[in-house]
Design a protein around this motif. Structure first.
Motif, PDB file in Angstrom:
ATOM      1  N   ASN A  61      15.601 -35.419  27.263  1.00 53.48           N
ATOM      2  CA  ASN A  61      16.147 -35.464  28.615  1.00 53.48           C
ATOM      3  C   ASN A  61      16.540 -36.881  29.029  1.00 53.48           C
ATOM      4  OD1 ASN A  61      13.528 -36.462  28.813  1.00 53.48           O
ATOM      5  ND2 ASN A  61      13.092 -35.445  30.752  1.00 53.48           N
ATOM      6  N   GLY A  62      16.950 -37.680  28.074  1.00 56.23           N
ATOM      7  CA  GLY A  62      17.331 -39.055  28.375  1.00 56.23           C
ATOM      8  C   GLY A  62      18.723 -39.169  28.939  1.00 56.23           C
ATOM      9  N   GLN A  63      18.889 -40.164  29.785  1.00 53.56           N
ATOM     10  CA  GLN A  63      20.180 -40.396  30.395  1.00 53.56           C
ATOM     11  C   GLN A  63      21.119 -41.143  29.451  1.00 53.56           C
ATOM     12  OE1 GLN A  63      19.861 -42.451  34.115  1.00 53.56           O
ATOM     13  NE2 GLN A  63      22.033 -42.324  34.561  1.00 53.56           N
ATOM     14  N   PHE A  64      20.564 -41.974  28.550  1.00 51.15           N
ATOM     15  CA  PHE A  64      21.401 -42.825  27.713  1.00 51.15           C
ATOM     16  C   PHE A  64      21.319 -42.508  26.223  1.00 51.15           C
ATOM     17  CE2 PHE A  64      20.004 -45.331  31.415  1.00 51.15           C
ATOM     18  CZ  PHE A  64      21.220 -45.448  32.061  1.00 51.15           C
ATOM     19  N   GLY A  65      20.177 -42.015  25.755  1.00 50.29           N
ATOM     20  CA  GLY A  65      19.983 -41.762  24.328  1.00 50.29           C
ATOM     21  C   GLY A  65      20.158 -40.303  23.971  1.00 50.29           C
ATOM     22  N   THR A  66      20.477 -40.058  22.700  1.00 52.81           N
ATOM     23  CA  THR A  66      20.624 -38.684  22.221  1.00 52.81           C
ATOM     24  C   THR A  66      19.257 -38.010  22.135  1.00 52.81           C
ATOM     25  OG1 THR A  66      20.452 -39.398  19.936  1.00 52.81           O
ATOM     26  CG2 THR A  66      22.663 -39.238  20.858  1.00 52.81           C
ATOM     27  N   PRO A  67      19.203 -36.689  22.177  1.00 55.63           N
ATOM     28  CA  PRO A  67      17.932 -35.974  22.062  1.00 55.63           C
ATOM     29  C   PRO A  67      17.250 -36.234  20.717  1.00 55.63           C
ATOM     30  CG  PRO A  67      19.647 -34.510  22.879  1.00 55.63           C
ATOM     31  CD  PRO A  67      20.318 -35.771  22.434  1.00 55.63           C
ATOM     32  N   LEU A  68      15.951 -36.423  20.766  1.00 56.41           N
ATOM     33  CA  LEU A  68      15.144 -36.626  19.566  1.00 56.41           C
ATOM     34  C   LEU A  68      14.247 -35.429  19.307  1.00 56.41           C
ATOM     35  CD1 LEU A  68      14.129 -40.352  20.170  1.00 56.41           C
ATOM     36  CD2 LEU A  68      16.036 -39.447  18.815  1.00 56.41           C
ATOM     37  N   LYS A  69      14.538 -34.338  19.988  1.00 56.75           N
ATOM     38  CA  LYS A  69      13.761 -33.108  19.833  1.00 56.75           C
ATOM     39  C   LYS A  69      14.728 -31.936  19.925  1.00 56.75           C
ATOM     40  CE  LYS A  69      10.091 -30.470  21.984  1.00 56.75           C
ATOM     41  NZ  LYS A  69       9.292 -30.297  23.183  1.00 56.75           N
ATOM     42  N   GLY A  70      14.493 -30.945  19.057  1.00 56.78           N
ATOM     43  CA  GLY A  70      15.316 -29.747  19.119  1.00 56.78           C
ATOM     44  C   GLY A  70      16.468 -29.752  18.136  1.00 56.78           C
ATOM     45  N   SER A  71      17.383 -28.809  18.351  1.00 58.23           N
ATOM     46  CA  SER A  71      18.439 -28.564  17.368  1.00 58.23           C
ATOM     47  C   SER A  71      19.408 -29.730  17.203  1.00 58.23           C
ATOM     48  CB  SER A  71      19.205 -27.289  17.707  1.00 58.23           C
ATOM     49  OG  SER A  71      19.848 -27.427  18.964  1.00 58.23           O
ATOM     50  N   PHE A  72      19.666 -30.492  18.250  1.00 58.27           N
ATOM     51  CA  PHE A  72      20.562 -31.645  18.098  1.00 58.27           C
ATOM     52  C   PHE A  72      19.986 -32.604  17.064  1.00 58.27           C
ATOM     53  CE2 PHE A  72      22.134 -35.874  18.905  1.00 58.27           C
ATOM     54  CZ  PHE A  72      23.486 -35.675  19.100  1.00 58.27           C
ATOM     55  N   MET A 137      12.002 -35.424   1.654  1.00 58.60           N
ATOM     56  CA  MET A 137      13.125 -34.810   2.349  1.00 58.60           C
ATOM     57  C   MET A 137      12.671 -34.208   3.661  1.00 58.60           C
ATOM     58  SD  MET A 137      15.471 -35.639   0.335  1.00 58.60           S
ATOM     59  CE  MET A 137      16.840 -34.843   1.167  1.00 58.60           C
ATOM     60  N   LEU A 138      13.501 -34.348   4.674  1.00 57.24           N
ATOM     61  CA  LEU A 138      13.211 -33.724   5.962  1.00 57.24           C
ATOM     62  C   LEU A 138      13.440 -32.221   5.826  1.00 57.24           C
ATOM     63  CD1 LEU A 138      14.825 -36.479   8.162  1.00 57.24           C
ATOM     64  CD2 LEU A 138      12.395 -36.023   7.873  1.00 57.24           C
ATOM     65  N   PRO A 139      12.644 -31.415   6.510  1.00 52.78           N
ATOM     66  CA  PRO A 139      12.627 -29.976   6.221  1.00 52.78           C
ATOM     67  C   PRO A 139      13.742 -29.137   6.838  1.00 52.78           C
ATOM     68  CG  PRO A 139      11.036 -30.477   7.909  1.00 52.78           C
ATOM     69  CD  PRO A 139      11.616 -31.796   7.460  1.00 52.78           C
ATOM     70  N   TRP A 140      14.643 -29.727   7.567  1.00 54.10           N
ATOM     71  CA  TRP A 140      15.631 -28.893   8.270  1.00 54.10           C
ATOM     72  C   TRP A 140      16.880 -28.691   7.469  1.00 54.10           C
ATOM     73  CZ3 TRP A 140      13.893 -33.472  10.775  1.00 54.10           C
ATOM     74  CH2 TRP A 140      12.713 -33.288  11.508  1.00 54.10           C
TER      75      TRP A 140
END
Length: 140
Positions: A61-72, A137-140
């Motif tokens: 929910n940041g105003q300036f940074g990209t989301p670090l949680k969830g599908s994005f 490796m990241l799991p996604w």
């Protein structure tokens, strides 16, 4: 015209090729993604102090940074290694004071971010040696 190999030749050959593919596959050689609860907790403190201003209190929910949680976040890092993520964070964050944190703070922040993306803590600490993270490796 196609002529199949005799059964006695094709089975051992197929078995050998299958074994070769498994031994050299990224999944077979991948190291396990791990970090401790202590790292995630320390990362949470660093996140609140340094990252929250841009990425928000919920990591999404940041105003300036990209989301670090969830599908994005998971879509962006899908198919990439932990080393790539840690390197990105180290080289690009915080944008107004690059490479200003200790290596442990960067790794701990990544551990916190991963924990908020449903990656379970383990008993194995995440290394600050980026070379050792390339096979994870990241799991996604």
């Amino acid at each position: 015209m196609f002529k199949p190999l005799p059964l006695s030749t094709s089975i051992p050959t197929s078995l050998a090729l299958s074994l070769l593919l498994v031994v050299h596959s990224p999944v077979a050689n991948a190291q396990t993604l791990g970090f401790t609860q202590e790292q995630a907790d320390a990362g949470k403190a660093t996140y609140r102090e340094v990252c929250q201003i841009c990425h928000g209190s919920s990591l999404a929910n940041g105003q300036f940074g990209t989301p670090l949680k969830g599908s994005f976040f998971t879509d962006k890092w899908k198919g990439k290694s932990l080393a790539e993520l840690v390197t990105f964070v180290f080289e690009k964050m915080p944008p107004d004071n690059l490479k200003s944190l200790a290596p442990e703070q960067y790794v701990n922040s990544v551990a916190y971010i991963l924990s908020r993306n449903d990656i379970a803590v383990s008993g194995t600490p995440m290394s600050t040696d980026n070379n050792s993270l390339g096979g994870v490796m990241l799991p996604w």
